[in-house]
Design a protein around this motif. Sequence first.
Motif, PDB file in Angstrom:
ATOM      1  N   ARG A 136       8.836  74.037  14.633  1.00  0.00           N
ATOM      2  CA  ARG A 136       8.933  73.439  15.967  1.00  0.00           C
ATOM      3  C   ARG A 136       9.706  72.132  15.929  1.00  0.00           C
ATOM      4  O   ARG A 136      10.528  71.855  16.800  1.00  0.00           O
ATOM      5  CB  ARG A 136       7.543  73.230  16.546  1.00  0.00           C
ATOM      6  CG  ARG A 136       6.849  74.528  16.955  1.00  0.00           C
ATOM      7  CD  ARG A 136       5.430  74.256  17.411  1.00  0.00           C
ATOM      8  NE  ARG A 136       5.418  73.440  18.619  1.00  0.00           N
ATOM      9  CZ  ARG A 136       5.585  73.932  19.843  1.00  0.00           C
ATOM     10  NH1 ARG A 136       5.791  75.213  20.035  1.00  0.00           N
ATOM     11  NH2 ARG A 136       5.533  73.139  20.898  1.00  0.00           N
ATOM     12  N   TYR A 138      13.410  72.967  15.453  1.00  0.00           N
ATOM     13  CA  TYR A 138      14.048  73.514  16.648  1.00  0.00           C
ATOM     14  C   TYR A 138      14.188  72.465  17.747  1.00  0.00           C
ATOM     15  O   TYR A 138      15.131  72.507  18.542  1.00  0.00           O
ATOM     16  CB  TYR A 138      13.282  74.727  17.156  1.00  0.00           C
ATOM     17  CG  TYR A 138      13.550  75.970  16.339  1.00  0.00           C
ATOM     18  CD1 TYR A 138      14.841  76.491  16.260  1.00  0.00           C
ATOM     19  CD2 TYR A 138      12.540  76.596  15.632  1.00  0.00           C
ATOM     20  CE1 TYR A 138      15.110  77.612  15.501  1.00  0.00           C
ATOM     21  CE2 TYR A 138      12.800  77.726  14.871  1.00  0.00           C
ATOM     22  CZ  TYR A 138      14.086  78.228  14.804  1.00  0.00           C
ATOM     23  OH  TYR A 138      14.350  79.341  14.043  1.00  0.00           O
ATOM     24  N   ARG A 173      11.693  86.066  23.812  1.00  0.00           N
ATOM     25  CA  ARG A 173      10.430  85.950  23.080  1.00  0.00           C
ATOM     26  C   ARG A 173       9.512  87.096  23.461  1.00  0.00           C
ATOM     27  O   ARG A 173       9.402  87.452  24.625  1.00  0.00           O
ATOM     28  CB  ARG A 173       9.746  84.614  23.412  1.00  0.00           C
ATOM     29  CG  ARG A 173       8.346  84.467  22.816  1.00  0.00           C
ATOM     30  CD  ARG A 173       7.836  83.034  22.967  1.00  0.00           C
ATOM     31  NE  ARG A 173       7.790  82.607  24.354  1.00  0.00           N
ATOM     32  CZ  ARG A 173       6.717  82.759  25.155  1.00  0.00           C
ATOM     33  NH1 ARG A 173       5.627  83.350  24.693  1.00  0.00           N
ATOM     34  NH2 ARG A 173       6.751  82.320  26.386  1.00  0.00           N
ATOM     35  N   GLN A 228      12.281  77.075  20.303  1.00  0.00           N
ATOM     36  CA  GLN A 228      13.200  78.080  19.780  1.00  0.00           C
ATOM     37  C   GLN A 228      14.053  78.676  20.894  1.00  0.00           C
ATOM     38  O   GLN A 228      15.266  78.874  20.743  1.00  0.00           O
ATOM     39  CB  GLN A 228      12.418  79.216  19.095  1.00  0.00           C
ATOM     40  CG  GLN A 228      11.651  78.785  17.861  1.00  0.00           C
ATOM     41  CD  GLN A 228      10.216  78.408  18.165  1.00  0.00           C
ATOM     42  OE1 GLN A 228       9.940  77.799  19.197  1.00  0.00           O
ATOM     43  NE2 GLN A 228       9.314  78.760  17.266  1.00  0.00           N
ATOM     44  N   THR A 250      16.388  84.016  16.328  1.00  0.00           N
ATOM     45  CA  THR A 250      15.754  82.768  15.908  1.00  0.00           C
ATOM     46  C   THR A 250      14.300  82.985  15.517  1.00  0.00           C
ATOM     47  O   THR A 250      13.829  82.478  14.490  1.00  0.00           O
ATOM     48  CB  THR A 250      15.848  81.731  17.034  1.00  0.00           C
ATOM     49  OG1 THR A 250      17.221  81.476  17.323  1.00  0.00           O
ATOM     50  CG2 THR A 250      15.181  80.429  16.632  1.00  0.00           C
ATOM     51  N   TYR A 251      13.569  83.742  16.331  1.00  0.00           N
ATOM     52  CA  TYR A 251      12.169  84.023  16.013  1.00  0.00           C
ATOM     53  C   TYR A 251      12.058  84.841  14.729  1.00  0.00           C
ATOM     54  O   TYR A 251      11.146  84.638  13.919  1.00  0.00           O
ATOM     55  CB  TYR A 251      11.496  84.761  17.165  1.00  0.00           C
ATOM     56  CG  TYR A 251      10.991  83.845  18.249  1.00  0.00           C
ATOM     57  CD1 TYR A 251       9.898  83.011  18.029  1.00  0.00           C
ATOM     58  CD2 TYR A 251      11.599  83.806  19.503  1.00  0.00           C
ATOM     59  CE1 TYR A 251       9.434  82.164  19.018  1.00  0.00           C
ATOM     60  CE2 TYR A 251      11.140  82.960  20.496  1.00  0.00           C
ATOM     61  CZ  TYR A 251      10.053  82.135  20.248  1.00  0.00           C
ATOM     62  OH  TYR A 251       9.587  81.295  21.223  1.00  0.00           O
TER      63      TYR A 251
END
Length: 425
Positions: free
Chosen positions: A170, A173, A293, A253, A157-158
């Motif tokens: 943002r 998500y 993350r 996310q 996703t990142y």
Amino acid sequence: MEHITLLLAIVVVTALVFDFTNGFHDTANAMATTISTGAMRPKAAVAMSAVLNLVGAFLSVEVAKTISKGLVDETGIQPEVILAALVGAILWNLLTWLVGLPSSSSHALMGGLIGATVASIGISGVNGGVVLTKVLIPAVAAPVVAGVASMVAARFTYKVGANIDEKTGRKGYKAGQIASAGLVSLAHGTNDAQKTMGIITLALVAGGALAPGSNPPVWVIVSAGLAIALGTYLGGWRIIRTMGKGLTDLQPQQGFAAQTGAATVILASSHLGFSLSTTHVCSGAVMGAGLGRKGGVVRWSTATRMFVAWGLTLPAAGLVAALAELVARQGDWGVAVVSAFLVASSTAIWFISRRQVVDHTNVNDVEDAAEAPEAEPAGVVTTAIAAVTPPPAGTVAADPADDDALKTTIPAPAAASGAAPTATV
């Protein structure tokens, strides 16, 4: 409706009380990350979860069949055994809720049922193969699978969103988080609500009100769905705080990745009839997303407490249930004593919880300094990097990916003359 005796009525009501505790105990599974990232307001989040839990209860009965037909020998137990099993499960749910630990309501119920059955007719009454393949193996595998899937999903996703405008990403998500949280709630209804359906069906078979091998009647499905939905709406705020803030700090996310991974695992297990713990799945997904993350950490002190509770759930609920069965088998007075003990214990736990109230108004607050994110060691690698590369004075310590982060000015070192350092928040 089937012929219901007074004892069976007590067992059914107690089962619905368990279903209610299951609802508020497991609300965090679906909504903790959505609430902690600000994607939804707390009351709106639990209301949506309640409705979808009710809908999910009508989608399948495979898990209910596992409980009512597979776990124990349904022809060899009496309604008193079911009552004792529910006492053990309810008390464990309430104790873990009191301390804010997301333990498994499913395992509490199954541990209580196993313990009461062993006390009643011996170990031969438990189907060991079903316990191993549909309870123990999923208990170990599900959080690992969900954790790995969520970690990979978060990193993907990142990577995909690297070139998207920060605020736009943002918002997108957060919308995805709401949708995935709804999917988790629906999945929860297909799995956890059915466990109460199964236990009520088992009690009706044991009491002679249903033939062995029967599926849950419609009134059982409806009442179980309503009970878990009501418990979900009231919200298990203590556990939501632990899941949303205690394990790791999630961005939208990561929340989206965690909930999508958890929902996929839960729905797949419901289709296969695996009575897994949604708590184990969602907790594993949250930890996996936390590590997905760059720079993300898991607060292992909180996770360790949670793992200990998971390990104690089956034996603790089973032991209480076994003791309750020994008393309940004595006749009407035994059933009355067990029921009174359950009511008194539940009331005492509720009064203790009122000493420090956690609700929708303070669920995202950090309880005290010891529970703040800074109190948890960041890990060997993070600590080593921070030690050799201190930030320059006057810089802002905040995650650039999170425009809602708390921005704190790092103080400059005190001058040799003894001038005091300053800091602004």
